[in-house]
Scaffold this motif. Sequence first.
Motif, PDB file in Angstrom:
ATOM      1  N   THR A  81      15.175  14.031 -21.969  1.00 44.33           N
ATOM      2  CA  THR A  81      14.291  14.376 -20.862  1.00 44.33           C
ATOM      3  C   THR A  81      13.009  14.986 -21.409  1.00 44.33           C
ATOM      4  OG1 THR A  81      14.185  15.523 -18.719  1.00 44.33           O
ATOM      5  CG2 THR A  81      15.368  16.649 -20.514  1.00 44.33           C
ATOM      6  N   ASP A  82      12.119  15.429 -20.510  1.00 43.78           N
ATOM      7  CA  ASP A  82      10.807  15.899 -20.964  1.00 43.78           C
ATOM      8  C   ASP A  82      10.595  17.395 -20.795  1.00 43.78           C
ATOM      9  OD1 ASP A  82      10.790  15.310 -18.126  1.00 43.78           O
ATOM     10  OD2 ASP A  82       8.643  15.721 -18.167  1.00 43.78           O
ATOM     11  N   ARG A  83      11.526  18.080 -20.139  1.00 42.84           N
ATOM     12  CA  ARG A  83      11.415  19.527 -19.958  1.00 42.84           C
ATOM     13  C   ARG A  83      12.799  20.156 -20.103  1.00 42.84           C
ATOM     14  NH1 ARG A  83       7.526  20.611 -14.660  1.00 42.84           N
ATOM     15  NH2 ARG A  83       5.713  19.395 -15.368  1.00 42.84           N
ATOM     16  N   PRO A  84      12.854  21.446 -20.430  1.00 37.56           N
ATOM     17  CA  PRO A  84      14.159  22.117 -20.458  1.00 37.56           C
ATOM     18  C   PRO A  84      14.848  22.016 -19.101  1.00 37.56           C
ATOM     19  CG  PRO A  84      12.486  23.462 -21.534  1.00 37.56           C
ATOM     20  CD  PRO A  84      11.760  22.334 -20.879  1.00 37.56           C
ATOM     21  N   LEU A  85      16.160  21.919 -19.122  1.00 38.46           N
ATOM     22  CA  LEU A  85      16.926  21.806 -17.893  1.00 38.46           C
ATOM     23  C   LEU A  85      16.792  23.056 -17.036  1.00 38.46           C
ATOM     24  CD1 LEU A  85      20.274  20.314 -19.256  1.00 38.46           C
ATOM     25  CD2 LEU A  85      18.361  19.065 -18.228  1.00 38.46           C
ATOM     26  N   SER A  86      16.951  22.889 -15.734  1.00 34.48           N
ATOM     27  CA  SER A  86      17.053  24.050 -14.851  1.00 34.48           C
ATOM     28  C   SER A  86      18.315  24.835 -15.228  1.00 34.48           C
ATOM     29  CB  SER A  86      17.132  23.603 -13.395  1.00 34.48           C
ATOM     30  OG  SER A  86      18.335  22.872 -13.168  1.00 34.48           O
ATOM     31  N   GLU A  87      18.349  26.083 -14.846  1.00 34.34           N
ATOM     32  CA  GLU A  87      19.485  26.940 -15.222  1.00 34.34           C
ATOM     33  C   GLU A  87      20.803  26.373 -14.714  1.00 34.34           C
ATOM     34  OE1 GLU A  87      21.007  31.568 -14.604  1.00 34.34           O
ATOM     35  OE2 GLU A  87      18.928  31.013 -14.137  1.00 34.34           O
ATOM     36  N   GLY A  88      20.798  25.903 -13.471  1.00 36.18           N
ATOM     37  CA  GLY A  88      22.035  25.364 -12.901  1.00 36.18           C
ATOM     38  C   GLY A  88      22.511  24.121 -13.618  1.00 36.18           C
ATOM     39  N   LEU A  89      21.589  23.207 -13.926  1.00 36.23           N
ATOM     40  CA  LEU A  89      21.966  21.996 -14.648  1.00 36.23           C
ATOM     41  C   LEU A  89      22.468  22.315 -16.042  1.00 36.23           C
ATOM     42  CD1 LEU A  89      19.312  19.229 -13.844  1.00 36.23           C
ATOM     43  CD2 LEU A  89      21.749  19.229 -13.281  1.00 36.23           C
ATOM     44  N   ILE A  99      25.898  20.981 -17.649  1.00 39.28           N
ATOM     45  CA  ILE A  99      25.825  19.880 -18.606  1.00 39.28           C
ATOM     46  C   ILE A  99      26.193  20.288 -20.027  1.00 39.28           C
ATOM     47  CG2 ILE A  99      24.236  18.247 -19.705  1.00 39.28           C
ATOM     48  CD1 ILE A  99      22.743  18.083 -17.036  1.00 39.28           C
ATOM     49  N   VAL A 100      25.620  21.379 -20.508  1.00 38.64           N
ATOM     50  CA  VAL A 100      25.800  21.761 -21.913  1.00 38.64           C
ATOM     51  C   VAL A 100      27.271  21.954 -22.286  1.00 38.64           C
ATOM     52  CG1 VAL A 100      25.261  23.504 -23.656  1.00 38.64           C
ATOM     53  CG2 VAL A 100      23.458  22.687 -22.102  1.00 38.64           C
ATOM     54  N   PRO A 101      28.091  22.647 -21.467  1.00 37.13           N
ATOM     55  CA  PRO A 101      29.499  22.816 -21.842  1.00 37.13           C
ATOM     56  C   PRO A 101      30.282  21.521 -21.930  1.00 37.13           C
ATOM     57  CG  PRO A 101      28.856  24.416 -20.165  1.00 37.13           C
ATOM     58  CD  PRO A 101      27.765  23.415 -20.244  1.00 37.13           C
ATOM     59  N   LYS A 102      29.763  20.439 -21.338  1.00 36.12           N
ATOM     60  CA  LYS A 102      30.467  19.164 -21.386  1.00 36.12           C
ATOM     61  C   LYS A 102      30.249  18.426 -22.700  1.00 36.12           C
ATOM     62  CE  LYS A 102      31.841  19.428 -17.015  1.00 36.12           C
ATOM     63  NZ  LYS A 102      31.043  20.552 -16.499  1.00 36.12           N
ATOM     64  N   GLY A 103      29.460  18.999 -23.612  1.00 37.57           N
ATOM     65  CA  GLY A 103      29.245  18.386 -24.912  1.00 37.57           C
ATOM     66  C   GLY A 103      28.111  17.382 -24.976  1.00 37.57           C
ATOM     67  N   VAL A 104      27.264  17.355 -23.941  1.00 37.04           N
ATOM     68  CA  VAL A 104      26.136  16.433 -23.927  1.00 37.04           C
ATOM     69  C   VAL A 104      25.047  16.939 -24.872  1.00 37.04           C
ATOM     70  CG1 VAL A 104      24.380  15.337 -22.488  1.00 37.04           C
ATOM     71  CG2 VAL A 104      26.643  15.816 -21.533  1.00 37.04           C
ATOM     72  N   LYS A 115      13.808  14.435 -11.790  1.00 37.70           N
ATOM     73  CA  LYS A 115      15.176  14.083 -11.364  1.00 37.70           C
ATOM     74  C   LYS A 115      16.119  15.286 -11.331  1.00 37.70           C
ATOM     75  CE  LYS A 115      13.343  10.046 -11.673  1.00 37.70           C
ATOM     76  NZ  LYS A 115      13.866   8.965 -12.507  1.00 37.70           N
ATOM     77  N   PHE A 116      15.678  16.422 -11.852  1.00 36.31           N
ATOM     78  CA  PHE A 116      16.542  17.605 -11.923  1.00 36.31           C
ATOM     79  C   PHE A 116      16.989  18.035 -10.521  1.00 36.31           C
ATOM     80  CE2 PHE A 116      14.511  19.477 -16.058  1.00 36.31           C
ATOM     81  CZ  PHE A 116      14.907  18.344 -16.754  1.00 36.31           C
ATOM     82  N   ASP A 117      18.290  18.286 -10.390  1.00 36.42           N
ATOM     83  CA  ASP A 117      18.871  18.854  -9.168  1.00 36.42           C
ATOM     84  C   ASP A 117      18.630  17.995  -7.932  1.00 36.42           C
ATOM     85  OD1 ASP A 117      19.869  21.359 -10.383  1.00 36.42           O
ATOM     86  OD2 ASP A 117      17.739  21.762 -10.681  1.00 36.42           O
ATOM     87  N   ARG A 118      18.442  16.697  -8.140  1.00 37.21           N
ATOM     88  CA  ARG A 118      18.311  15.780  -7.007  1.00 37.21           C
ATOM     89  C   ARG A 118      19.593  14.970  -6.896  1.00 37.21           C
ATOM     90  NH1 ARG A 118      12.878  12.509  -6.573  1.00 37.21           N
ATOM     91  NH2 ARG A 118      13.579  12.467  -4.404  1.00 37.21           N
ATOM     92  N   ILE A 119      20.044  14.773  -5.665  1.00 37.63           N
ATOM     93  CA  ILE A 119      21.318  14.079  -5.444  1.00 37.63           C
ATOM     94  C   ILE A 119      21.069  12.802  -4.652  1.00 37.63           C
ATOM     95  CG2 ILE A 119      21.822  15.436  -3.361  1.00 37.63           C
ATOM     96  CD1 ILE A 119      24.795  15.232  -4.190  1.00 37.63           C
ATOM     97  N   PHE A 120      21.712  11.722  -5.083  1.00 38.43           N
ATOM     98  CA  PHE A 120      21.623  10.425  -4.423  1.00 38.43           C
ATOM     99  C   PHE A 120      23.033   9.873  -4.237  1.00 38.43           C
ATOM    100  CE2 PHE A 120      17.413  11.109  -6.003  1.00 38.43           C
ATOM    101  CZ  PHE A 120      16.577  10.488  -5.080  1.00 38.43           C
ATOM    102  N   PRO A 121      23.211   8.824  -3.446  1.00 42.78           N
ATOM    103  CA  PRO A 121      24.565   8.409  -3.047  1.00 42.78           C
ATOM    104  C   PRO A 121      25.502   8.006  -4.175  1.00 42.78           C
ATOM    105  CG  PRO A 121      22.936   7.432  -1.589  1.00 42.78           C
ATOM    106  CD  PRO A 121      22.183   8.063  -2.712  1.00 42.78           C
ATOM    107  N   ALA A 122      24.981   7.348  -5.215  1.00 47.59           N
ATOM    108  CA  ALA A 122      25.869   6.759  -6.227  1.00 47.59           C
ATOM    109  C   ALA A 122      25.938   7.624  -7.483  1.00 47.59           C
ATOM    110  CB  ALA A 122      25.390   5.352  -6.584  1.00 47.59           C
ATOM    111  N   ARG A 123      27.021   8.393  -7.632  1.00 45.52           N
ATOM    112  CA  ARG A 123      27.260   9.093  -8.896  1.00 45.52           C
ATOM    113  C   ARG A 123      28.015   8.117  -9.781  1.00 45.52           C
ATOM    114  NH1 ARG A 123      31.015  12.168 -11.887  1.00 45.52           N
ATOM    115  NH2 ARG A 123      32.668  11.611 -10.431  1.00 45.52           N
ATOM    116  N   TYR A 124      27.379   7.678 -10.863  1.00 47.92           N
ATOM    117  CA  TYR A 124      27.987   6.599 -11.640  1.00 47.92           C
ATOM    118  C   TYR A 124      28.706   7.067 -12.888  1.00 47.92           C
ATOM    119  CZ  TYR A 124      23.560   6.802 -14.287  1.00 47.92           C
ATOM    120  OH  TYR A 124      22.489   7.204 -15.026  1.00 47.92           O
ATOM    121  N   ALA A 125      28.624   8.354 -13.224  1.00 53.91           N
ATOM    122  CA  ALA A 125      29.356   8.884 -14.386  1.00 53.91           C
ATOM    123  C   ALA A 125      29.430  10.393 -14.280  1.00 53.91           C
ATOM    124  CB  ALA A 125      28.665   8.492 -15.694  1.00 53.91           C
TER     125      ALA A 125
END
Length: 253
Positions: A231-239, A243-248, A211-221
């Motif tokens: 998740t099952d792998r480290p995030l891509s650099e862009g993600l 994500i990390v600075p947002k406190g997730v 699901k990394f770096d894939r975009i679909f029509p409905a952004r729900y949050a």
Amino acid sequence: MTAAKSRRQALILAELNGSPSLRIAELAARMQVSTETIRRDLDEMTGQGLLSRTYGGAVRTLSTEPNVTERHSLLVAERERIGRVAADLVKAGNVLMIGSGSTTVHTARRIAAITKNITVITHSFGVATVLAINPTIKILMLPGDYHATEGATVGVQTVTFLSSFYADFAILGASGLTGEGPTDALIEAGAVYAAMTQRAATTVIVADHSKFDRIFPARYAGWREIGHLVTDRPLSEGLSRSIVPKGVDVVVA
């Protein structure tokens, strides 16, 4: 269309079910044909709306995702690991909202195995079915229009009904993860997930690396609304930068 071409194109679609993108060179080597043959296949399939060509490869078309039954057979070990980690967040007495999808079903199955005396509000028949093995779990099914390929109820009734409840956790899947937030291929399901996010104290996203770096029509949050991403792998650099600075709290299972 020749039988060989038909089989080859079916294999390309099958590969896209388990991988966010494909490279022409990799496909040619795997199928033992020339890169020109693969390019012609991808161009033809793009014309049919089955995928989108990219520089050097292809991705699934926007809003295209396998139905929930097909998804249950993909990345099973990865989704089971994610489910085990996410289930450990749940404590006795919690109230949960759980969205539809294959990874959420894996998570619900694990919750049913290790947790007692919780209440689960869901619109997913798959989630309700795996939870039902545990008699200490109270299951509240949301009303709405039944969406057969998702195995869940959606629509105005579903969203309105959620407004009467609060939960400790919302556990949600995603078709794609972007820098702006989790997205879903099904707009109607995205509306339900958005409502669950708003009614829960903490939202947990369970999503594998495809699901990394894939975009679909409905952004729900947005990511500031999300407490945990399992998740099952480290995030891509862009993600990671988004994500990390947002406190997730990002947990790799």
